[in-house]
Design a protein around this motif. Structure first.
Motif, PDB file in Angstrom:
ATOM      1  N   ASN A 107       0.825  -1.218   0.000  1.00 10.55           N
ATOM      2  CA  ASN A 107       0.000   0.000   0.000  1.00 10.55           C
ATOM      3  C   ASN A 107       0.856   1.263   0.000  1.00 10.55           C
ATOM      4  N   GLU A 108       1.907   1.248   0.837  1.00 11.04           N
ATOM      5  CA  GLU A 108       2.815   2.416   0.883  1.00 11.04           C
ATOM      6  C   GLU A 108       3.482   2.639  -0.477  1.00 11.04           C
ATOM      7  N   THR A 109       3.878   1.530  -1.091  1.00  9.78           N
ATOM      8  CA  THR A 109       4.594   1.623  -2.372  1.00  9.78           C
ATOM      9  C   THR A 109       3.651   2.098  -3.482  1.00  9.78           C
ATOM     10  N   ILE A 113       4.246   5.420  -5.751  1.00 16.26           N
ATOM     11  CA  ILE A 113       4.303   5.389  -7.221  1.00 16.26           C
ATOM     12  C   ILE A 113       3.224   6.307  -7.814  1.00 16.26           C
ATOM     13  N   LEU A 114       1.998   6.148  -7.330  1.00 14.82           N
ATOM     14  CA  LEU A 114       0.902   6.895  -7.966  1.00 14.82           C
ATOM     15  C   LEU A 114       0.961   8.390  -7.638  1.00 14.82           C
ATOM     16  N   ASP A 115       1.506   8.736  -6.462  1.00 15.38           N
ATOM     17  CA  ASP A 115       1.584  10.158  -6.103  1.00 15.38           C
ATOM     18  C   ASP A 115       2.775  10.868  -6.730  1.00 15.38           C
ATOM     19  N   SER A 116       3.880  10.136  -6.922  1.00 13.87           N
ATOM     20  CA  SER A 116       5.069  10.906  -7.301  1.00 13.87           C
ATOM     21  C   SER A 116       5.753  10.518  -8.605  1.00 13.87           C
ATOM     22  N   LEU A 117       5.346   9.436  -9.241  1.00 12.72           N
ATOM     23  CA  LEU A 117       6.068   9.051 -10.467  1.00 12.72           C
ATOM     24  C   LEU A 117       5.571   9.868 -11.656  1.00 12.72           C
ATOM     25  N   SER A 118       6.521  10.496 -12.336  1.00 12.82           N
ATOM     26  CA  SER A 118       6.146  11.232 -13.548  1.00 12.82           C
ATOM     27  C   SER A 118       7.269  11.080 -14.563  1.00 12.82           C
ATOM     28  N   PHE A 119       6.893  11.050 -15.825  1.00 15.51           N
ATOM     29  CA  PHE A 119       7.882  10.777 -16.867  1.00 15.51           C
ATOM     30  C   PHE A 119       8.212  11.990 -17.729  1.00 15.51           C
ATOM     31  N   ASN A 120       7.636  13.141 -17.368  1.00 17.45           N
ATOM     32  CA  ASN A 120       7.882  14.335 -18.178  1.00 17.45           C
ATOM     33  C   ASN A 120       9.249  14.924 -17.815  1.00 17.45           C
ATOM     34  N   LYS A 121      10.295  14.188 -18.174  1.00 21.15           N
ATOM     35  CA  LYS A 121      11.648  14.563 -17.737  1.00 21.15           C
ATOM     36  C   LYS A 121      12.587  14.637 -18.921  1.00 21.15           C
ATOM     37  N   ASP A 122      13.448  15.636 -18.884  1.00 19.33           N
ATOM     38  CA  ASP A 122      14.381  15.873 -19.983  1.00 19.33           C
ATOM     39  C   ASP A 122      15.616  14.968 -19.828  1.00 19.33           C
ATOM     40  N   GLY A 136       6.821  -2.885 -17.889  1.00 22.89           N
ATOM     41  CA  GLY A 136       6.450  -4.234 -17.426  1.00 22.89           C
ATOM     42  C   GLY A 136       5.929  -4.210 -15.999  1.00 22.89           C
ATOM     43  N   GLY A 137       6.647  -3.514 -15.108  1.00 23.42           N
ATOM     44  CA  GLY A 137       6.250  -3.464 -13.696  1.00 23.42           C
ATOM     45  C   GLY A 137       4.901  -2.783 -13.516  1.00 23.42           C
ATOM     46  N   LEU A 138       4.687  -1.690 -14.234  1.00 18.32           N
ATOM     47  CA  LEU A 138       3.418  -0.955 -14.092  1.00 18.32           C
ATOM     48  C   LEU A 138       2.247  -1.788 -14.618  1.00 18.32           C
ATOM     49  N   LEU A 139       2.476  -2.506 -15.711  1.00 16.54           N
ATOM     50  CA  LEU A 139       1.379  -3.314 -16.276  1.00 16.54           C
ATOM     51  C   LEU A 139       1.004  -4.482 -15.358  1.00 16.54           C
ATOM     52  N   SER A 140       2.016  -5.158 -14.799  1.00 12.93           N
ATOM     53  CA  SER A 140       1.655  -6.273 -13.913  1.00 12.93           C
ATOM     54  C   SER A 140       1.027  -5.721 -12.635  1.00 12.93           C
ATOM     55  N   SER A 141       1.474  -4.546 -12.186  1.00  8.54           N
ATOM     56  CA  SER A 141       0.862  -3.924 -11.001  1.00  8.54           C
ATOM     57  C   SER A 141      -0.612  -3.640 -11.282  1.00  8.54           C
ATOM     58  N   TYR A 142      -0.893  -3.157 -12.480  1.00  9.41           N
ATOM     59  CA  TYR A 142      -2.291  -2.892 -12.835  1.00  9.41           C
ATOM     60  C   TYR A 142      -3.100  -4.189 -12.853  1.00  9.41           C
ATOM     61  N   GLU A 143      -2.529  -5.214 -13.465  1.00  6.59           N
ATOM     62  CA  GLU A 143      -3.290  -6.470 -13.567  1.00  6.59           C
ATOM     63  C   GLU A 143      -3.531  -7.097 -12.187  1.00  6.59           C
ATOM     64  N   THR A 145      -3.808  -5.298  -9.267  1.00  6.34           N
ATOM     65  CA  THR A 145      -4.586  -4.445  -8.348  1.00  6.34           C
ATOM     66  C   THR A 145      -5.835  -3.836  -8.972  1.00  6.34           C
ATOM     67  N   ASN A 146      -5.877  -3.806 -10.313  1.00 13.25           N
ATOM     68  CA  ASN A 146      -6.948  -3.110 -11.034  1.00 13.25           C
ATOM     69  C   ASN A 146      -6.939  -1.609 -10.814  1.00 13.25           C
ATOM     70  N   ASP A 147      -5.850  -1.074 -10.289  1.00 14.89           N
ATOM     71  CA  ASP A 147      -5.774   0.374 -10.091  1.00 14.89           C
ATOM     72  C   ASP A 147      -5.384   1.031 -11.417  1.00 14.89           C
ATOM     73  N   LYS A 148      -6.302   1.799 -11.974  1.00 14.13           N
ATOM     74  CA  LYS A 148      -6.091   2.404 -13.308  1.00 14.13           C
ATOM     75  C   LYS A 148      -4.899   3.359 -13.355  1.00 14.13           C
ATOM     76  N   GLY A 149      -4.482   3.870 -12.168  1.00 15.53           N
ATOM     77  CA  GLY A 149      -3.330   4.778 -12.109  1.00 15.53           C
ATOM     78  C   GLY A 149      -2.095   4.120 -12.712  1.00 15.53           C
ATOM     79  N   PHE A 150      -1.924   2.822 -12.443  1.00 15.77           N
ATOM     80  CA  PHE A 150      -0.764   2.103 -12.984  1.00 15.77           C
ATOM     81  C   PHE A 150      -0.836   2.044 -14.519  1.00 15.77           C
ATOM     82  N   LEU A 151      -2.035   1.783 -15.022  1.00 14.82           N
ATOM     83  CA  LEU A 151      -2.190   1.665 -16.473  1.00 14.82           C
ATOM     84  C   LEU A 151      -1.938   3.018 -17.151  1.00 14.82           C
ATOM     85  N   ARG A 152      -2.447   4.090 -16.513  1.00 21.59           N
ATOM     86  CA  ARG A 152      -2.222   5.436 -17.085  1.00 21.59           C
ATOM     87  C   ARG A 152      -0.721   5.746 -17.169  1.00 21.59           C
TER      88      ARG A 152
END
Ligand code: DMJ
Length: 465
Positions: A107-109, A113-122, A136-143, A145-152
């Motif tokens: 839950n902490e992790t 991830i959902l609060d602070s991970l962003s890819f808009n980086k130079d 890969g990690g985000l997709l399996s996390s989504y599958e 937990t069903n949390d759409k944040g991972f899929l986004r």
């Protein structure tokens, strides 16, 4: 006419069988002794121990590297791959926590991830690593937990990676800037070109957008189409011109997961082209690279055009191949190869990066906490239910604890001979090494093996029905 046809079919079948049996191991895992007493393993006790050691590593990360890419366990600090964090360890480790039932940490992790991970980086990132570990990690996390944040997050990241495919050949560049889309690295290798179909195909299935599957498949086919007349691929290729720049063939790092994704692309999506490409590739691999010697059954190096043997090197990365052979149904070669991998592990009490299998001498002495030997033992236990693979898994786990455990986590070794530590805890140690160890001993209901395919970073993806 009809009998001519039947004769032709018989002739082709016999040729395929003969080619498939070339360089077969003499004795498949015959007299390999695993433990002196042959004790039965207490699986429950092992699973608990492994979970506790995972928590020891994770606690070190939390204490000294929270919010960063990786823990440096001896200097008690952290490392960010690109000077800014992409949360490599949390994303890689999350599904292992879920499978281990570590709800609080998961839950902490998830929140981190959902609060602070962003890819808009130079930053210019390596497509291969970012794809296998993060997409890969985000997709399996989504599958899981069903949390759409991972899929986004996975979709956003994959969109930023897409410019790599902007070559005429369809084979990807090695690097891309996540903000600007600028690409670089035109001399690449089969593993970096051909290891994104599992992730990109899964993303297409989950979003309903075919573009990801199509780009990844085109790259895989483009590479396969450049195989030599005898069916092998080389070590490096220019993705703009499609010309090989190094013609040495093997199954090791730099080529390894290209073959893995041909096989798994077939198994995960039921893709007929992947099936055909795997089936023709494995014939060439077994004909030209398989090597049955007095020291065991191995896969070495040969020239991709002539098939002439060039060296007899084998290492921790090559040890993944037993799992692929087992998944493809070739248990005889898989078991023989695993016996050799076990010998390699035991040369110095823990696995060296590379050996020469003719002399059985260690060529590269480091152990960077790699999972492949354990991964193959896990697959073989799944397919054969033989106790010896559990015993093997226990030996692997015990030696990692003995030599790599530190006060605040786990560290790779600079040398398996001196056992000097290297102050690195790679994210794949939590994603793969611990996951395969745990799954080997955990109750079967933890994960239904036949309903998933693991990507090359051990992130399980649901099989396509
Ligand atoms: C992982 O990142 C992946 O398994 C990759 O395919 C190769 N090796 C490392 C672990 O050894």
């Amino acid at each position: 006419m009809k009998s001519k046809m039947i004769l032709k079919i018989i002739f082709i079948s016999i040729t395929i069988i003969l080619l498939n049996n070339a360089n077969m191991p003499a004795k498949p895992f015959a007299k390999e002794k695993i433990t002196s007493k042959g004790d039965r393993i207490d699986k429950k006790e092992m699973a608990t121990k492994i979970k506790n050691e995972f928590l020891h590593a994770w606690d070190g990360y939390k204490k000294y590297a929270w919010g960063h890419d990786e823990l440096k366990p001896i200097s008690e600090t952290y490392k960010d791959w690109y000077g800014t964090s992409l949360l490599m360890t949390p994303v890689d480790a999350f599904d292992t926590m879920v499978l281990m039932g570590l709800k609080k940490d998961a839950n902490e992790t998830e929140k981190l991830i959902l609060d602070s991970l962003s890819f808009n980086k130079d930053i210019s990132v390596k497509f291969f690593e970012i794809n296998i570990r993060l997409v890969g990690g985000l997709l399996s996390s989504y599958e899981l937990t069903n949390d759409k944040g991972f899929l986004r997050l996975a979709e956003d990241l994959a969109n930023r990676l897409l410019p790599v495919f902007s070559t005429k050949t369809g084979m990807p560049y090695r690097f891309v800037n996540l903000k600007t889309g600028e690409v670089s690295g035109k001399v690449s290798n089969p593993a970096e070109i051909g290891s994104c179909l599992i992730e990109f195909g899964t993303l297409s299935r989950l979003t309903g957008k075919p573009i990801y599957f199509e780009k990844a498949k085109k790259a895989l086919v483009a590479l396969y189409n450049r195989r030599s007349k005898i069916g092998l691929v080389g070590s490096s290729i220019n993705v703009e011109t499609g010309k090989w720049t190094d013609t040495e063939s093997h199954i090791s790092g730099g080529i390894d997961s290209y073959y893995e994704y041909l096989l798994k692309g077939w198994k995960l999506f039921g893709d007929k082209d992947c099936k055909r490409m795997w089936q023709s590739s494995i014939i060439a691999i077994n004909k030209y690279l398989a090597d049955s010697t007095s020291t065991g059954f191995w896969y070495g190096q040969a020239d991709m055009n002539t098939g002439r043997k060039t060296s007899s090197l084998f290492g921790s990365l090559d040890a993944f191949f037993g799992a692929e052979l087992a998944l493809s149904g070739d248990l005889k070669r898989a078991e023989a190869l695993q016996a050799s991998c076990f010998k390699m592990w035991n040369l110095a009490g823990i696995e060296p990066e590379e050996i020469n299998y003719d002399s059985m001498k260690i060529i590269s002495p480091e152990y960077v906490l790699r999972p492949e030997n354990i991964e193959s033992a896990y697959y073989l236990y799944h397919y054969t239910h033989k106790e010896k693979y559990l015993q093997m898994g226990k030996i692997y786990f015990d030696s990692i604890v003995k030599y790599c455990r530190t006060k605040n986590g786990y560290s790779g070794l600079k040398s398996v001979i001196t056992k000097e530590k290297d102050n690195e805890m790679e994210s794949f140690f939590l994603a793969e090494t611990f996951k395969y160890l745990y799954l080997m001993f955990a109750p079967p209901k933890t994960l239904n093996f036949s309903s998933v395919i693991f990507n090359t970073e051990a992130h399980p993806m649901k099989r396509f029905k």
